[in-house]
Scaffold this motif. Structure first.
Motif, mmCIF file in Angstrom:
data_model
loop_
_atom_site.group_PDB
_atom_site.id
_atom_site.type_symbol
_atom_site.label_atom_id
_atom_site.label_comp_id
_atom_site.label_asym_id
_atom_site.label_seq_id
_atom_site.Cartn_x
_atom_site.Cartn_y
_atom_site.Cartn_z
ATOM 1 N N HIS A 64 0.841 -1.199 0.000
ATOM 2 C CA HIS A 64 0.000 0.000 0.000
ATOM 3 C C HIS A 64 0.873 1.245 0.000
ATOM 4 N N LEU A 98 -6.173 -7.812 -5.779
ATOM 5 C CA LEU A 98 -6.104 -6.376 -5.545
ATOM 6 C C LEU A 98 -6.814 -6.085 -4.232
ATOM 7 N N PHE A 99 -6.130 -5.443 -3.315
ATOM 8 C CA PHE A 99 -6.758 -5.069 -2.052
ATOM 9 C C PHE A 99 -7.031 -3.576 -2.090
ATOM 10 N N GLY A 100 -8.235 -3.228 -2.427
ATOM 11 C CA GLY A 100 -8.585 -1.819 -2.543
ATOM 12 C C GLY A 100 -9.208 -1.546 -3.891
ATOM 13 N N ARG A 101 -9.874 -0.409 -3.993
ATOM 14 C CA ARG A 101 -10.540 -0.054 -5.228
ATOM 15 C C ARG A 101 -9.493 0.322 -6.264
ATOM 16 N N ALA A 102 -9.564 -0.307 -7.416
ATOM 17 C CA ALA A 102 -8.570 -0.035 -8.451
ATOM 18 C C ALA A 102 -9.188 0.766 -9.588
ATOM 19 N N GLY A 130 -15.562 4.942 -13.689
ATOM 20 C CA GLY A 130 -15.956 4.345 -12.418
ATOM 21 C C GLY A 130 -16.290 5.329 -11.316
ATOM 22 N N GLU A 177 -10.069 8.891 -8.117
ATOM 23 C CA GLU A 177 -9.237 8.710 -6.924
ATOM 24 C C GLU A 177 -9.339 7.317 -6.329
ATOM 25 N N GLU A 179 -7.749 3.721 -4.813
ATOM 26 C CA GLU A 179 -6.623 3.440 -3.931
ATOM 27 C C GLU A 179 -5.455 2.885 -4.721
#
Lengths: 359, 287
Positions: A64, A98-102, A130, A177, A179
């Motif tokens: 991260h 993927l850990f988080g919004r891509a 998106g 925006e 992550e």
């Protein structure tokens, strides 16, 4: 919970060339399935098709907040990796987490419609990338201010100059925006001033604790955004290390790239000289279509031996009656003025990009 | 509606979204949750289609009225006046216009959704979102035209002194059936079109053929009893009969027929969804 944002494990992607991929007609499909009915059930494993691995067993992890550059020659698998990470295409093997919004920016202005006004396009493009309507509402003023097209907000985009078009498109994209931000070389758009602004915005994004994956040939841009880089070659991960380390390996690997000229020239010039179509896209700098800040040098080799010192593209090379001709090296021109037929003895002429240096 | 926005998750907790990307295997289930997540994009794309449809046309949205109206006039002259097709006691113009409304919605939605994926190539190869959004949005885009043309129908009903009964409450159901039918075929054809460009040429023939197989210029009672069940497999027969029943109070030929066609549509829709999901993984590589 770990601090990993992106985990890529043994990622591979196979493409088939030829038979599949091009659009068959229904008749062909039906007739071939009638001839060999069983094949219909596994058309995907059509053995006639030539296959190649665009990605071959690639693994890496990104934490991260880390910004990582992906570097490689054209066809090294950079775009494929981006396409898989942004879920446009599926891998053949392996796994990505993927850990988080891509969010991904593979091209500015995707989904822009020229008949719609600037305002309408901001909403449409935002939604395609998106963003929710509320989010666009909230950032609308910021987007408009950044793009600098306030006065033309209610004009259809088809009346925009190409510069305005690209500025607005970048502006929408830059305000996405997520992550995890996946960026293809979209940095160098618009004029020099706007480019600077884009780079600044990208720095801001990368500095804001976001995870960034950035593909570029532009060493300067990568170095500014990323501390770490990954080098791909022919679909494999060659090196994963600091940006400087990776770039020095990358630049030295360029020397290994060469173009062998075919025996028959592409054209015969009026003065009797001959010219070869010189496929610059084989060289990594050529991928930087936005106008590279690099100066490229070329050396001409004869049977592995250097013919004279390296030369820049634009200047005519006089030694041995050879010339690099045409702008941006599209053609390699051998003048006949020195009475030297470059094709004599059927020797192979190899053109190499010797080095890259910042202007 | 305050916090449903997917983006609020970014503020709340960054670990909430966890996406796993793996090779496709077996039959993929329909991800309704994800589809819901992208509902705004669905409306934006439908809105774009509506907005663009009559851009740079002199008559603008009047085309939405002119198309069924002109067809009605032609049909009234040829089939009503010259061929003297029976319209079961209803004035022929409104008899055919009531059928043209759902038909044109259906034909538009079918054509539009079948070609939708090819027309969105650049989106498909550049951005991820559930691909199903594309044919869905292009189906929805036809509803606006329908609404405009429906106003004309209300005017005609007033002119002919036709007072609708409570049956009009069933109208949305028939409308839904028309849309679902278009979507069912549209999903199949759009997924096929990614690999087979033949679809572009099949669709005009299909709609033309389908129109003759639907009781638009004639009443479904014209079909011999023995063929009714087969005829009823065409879902648009049920839709058109339903419209005439709900709005004009005409006899419905058989409720069973509508039931049969609804089941046919549902089967096509569900199989279409699965086919679409199956092919979806390759869209970006093949298109």
């Amino acid at each position: 919970m770990s601090d990993i944002a992106v985990r890529v494990e043994n990622l591979s992607k196979q493409y088939s060339l030829g038979t599949r991929g091009t659009n068959l007609t229904l008749r062909e499909a039906i007739s071939s399935s009638l001839r060999t009915p069983l094949k219909w059930f596994n058309t995907r494993s059509n053995s006639n098709a030539r296959k190649f691995w665009a990605l071959d067993d690639v693994s890496f992890e990104i934490k991260h907040g880390e910004a990582v550059g992906i570097i490689g020659h054209n066809g090294a698998g950079k775009s494929t990796i981006l396409k898989i990470l942004s879920r446009i295409t599926k891998p053949t093997r392996g796994r990505v987490e993927l850990f988080g919004r891509a969010g991904s920016l593979l091209e500015v202005g995707t989904g822009f419609h020229t008949e719609l006004t600037g305002r309408e396009n901001i909403y449409l493009n935002g939604a395609i990338l998106g963003m929710s309507r509320r989010e666009i509402d909230r950032k609308f003023d910021e987007i408009v201010a950044f793009s600098g097209v306030e006065r033309f907000l209610d004009t259809p985009v088809k009346h925009y100059s190409s510069g305005m078009h690209v500025r607005l498109a970048f502006s929408v994209a830059a305000h996405l925006e997520p992550e995890i931000l996946i960026i293809d070389e979209v940095l160098a758009v618009g004029d020099a001033e706007f480019q600077k602004k884009c780079l600044g915005k990208m720095n801001e994004i990368a500095g804001g604790g976001r995870t960034v994956l950035f593909v570029s040939h532009n060493q300067d841009a990568v170095a500014r955004l990323c501390q770490r880089a990954i080098l791909l070659e022919s679909g494999r991960l060659i090196l994963d290390g600091s940006t400087e380390e990776v770039f020095s390996q990358y630049l030295s690997s360029i020397d290994r790239l060469s173009v062998e000229l075919p025996l028959d020239p592409a054209m015969v010039m009026a003065d009797g000289g001959v010219a070869w179509k010189f496929d610059l896209s084989r060289f990594p700098i050529a991928g930087d279509s936005h106008g590279s800040p690099y100066q490229s040098k070329v050396i001409v080799l004869e049977n592995g031996k250097r013919l004279g010192p390296p030369h820049t593209f634009h200047e005519t090379i006089r030694q041995h009656g050879m010339g690099a001709y045409s702008h941006w090296g599209t053609y390699l021109y051998f003048s006949s003025s020195d009475n030297t037929d470059p094709r004599s003895n059927g020797r192979a002429y190899i053109v190499k990009l010797d080095q890259l240096s910042q202007e | 509606m305050e916090n449903i926005s997917p983006n609020s998750s970014r503020v709340v907790a960054s670990s909430e979204a966890h996406i796993v990307i793996e090779p496709p295997r077996g039959w993929a289930a329909l991800d309704l949750k994800e589809l819901w997540h992208y509902r705004e994009l669905l409306f934006f794309l439908a809105w774009r289609d509506i907005k663009l449809r009559y851009k740079q046309t002199a008559l603008g949205a009047a085309w939405a009225i002119l198309q069924p109206l002109l067809t009605m006039i032609i049909f009234s002259i040829i089939f009503g006046e010259l061929a003297k097709l029976p319209s079961n006691g209803i004035p022929y113009p409104i008899f055919t216009y009531t059928a043209l409304l759902p038909w044109q919605l259906f034909a538009f939605a079918l054509t539009n959704s079948s070609n939708s994926l090819i027309n969105s190539q650049n989106l498909i190869s550049k951005v991820y979102f559930p691909r199903l959004i594309i044919p869905l949005a292009s189906t929805l885009a036809g509803v606006m035209d329908f609404a405009i043309a429906f106003l004309v129908l209300l005017g005609m009903m007033a002119y002919y002194h036709i007072i609708p009964t409570l049956a009009i409450l069933y109208l949305p159901l028939f409308l839904l059936l028309a849309l679902l039918s278009a979507l069912a075929v549209g999903i199949w054809l759009s997924a096929l079109s990614v690999e087979y460009r033949d679809v572009r040429y099949i669709v005009p023939f299909l709609t033309q053929f389908w129109m003759y197989a639907t009781p638009i210029a004639y009443a479904s009672s014209l079909i011999p009893e023995a063929w009714r069940l087969l005829y009823g497999l065409n879902p648009m027969t049920g839709v058109v009969d339903g419209f005439r029943w709900a709005l004009l109070g005409m006899d419905i030929q058989s409720g069973l027929m509508i039931g049969v066609s609804a089941i046919v549509v549902l089967a096509m829709f569900i199989s279409g969804l699965y086919y679409f999901r199956q092919m979806e993984n390759n869209f970006a590589d093949v298109i």
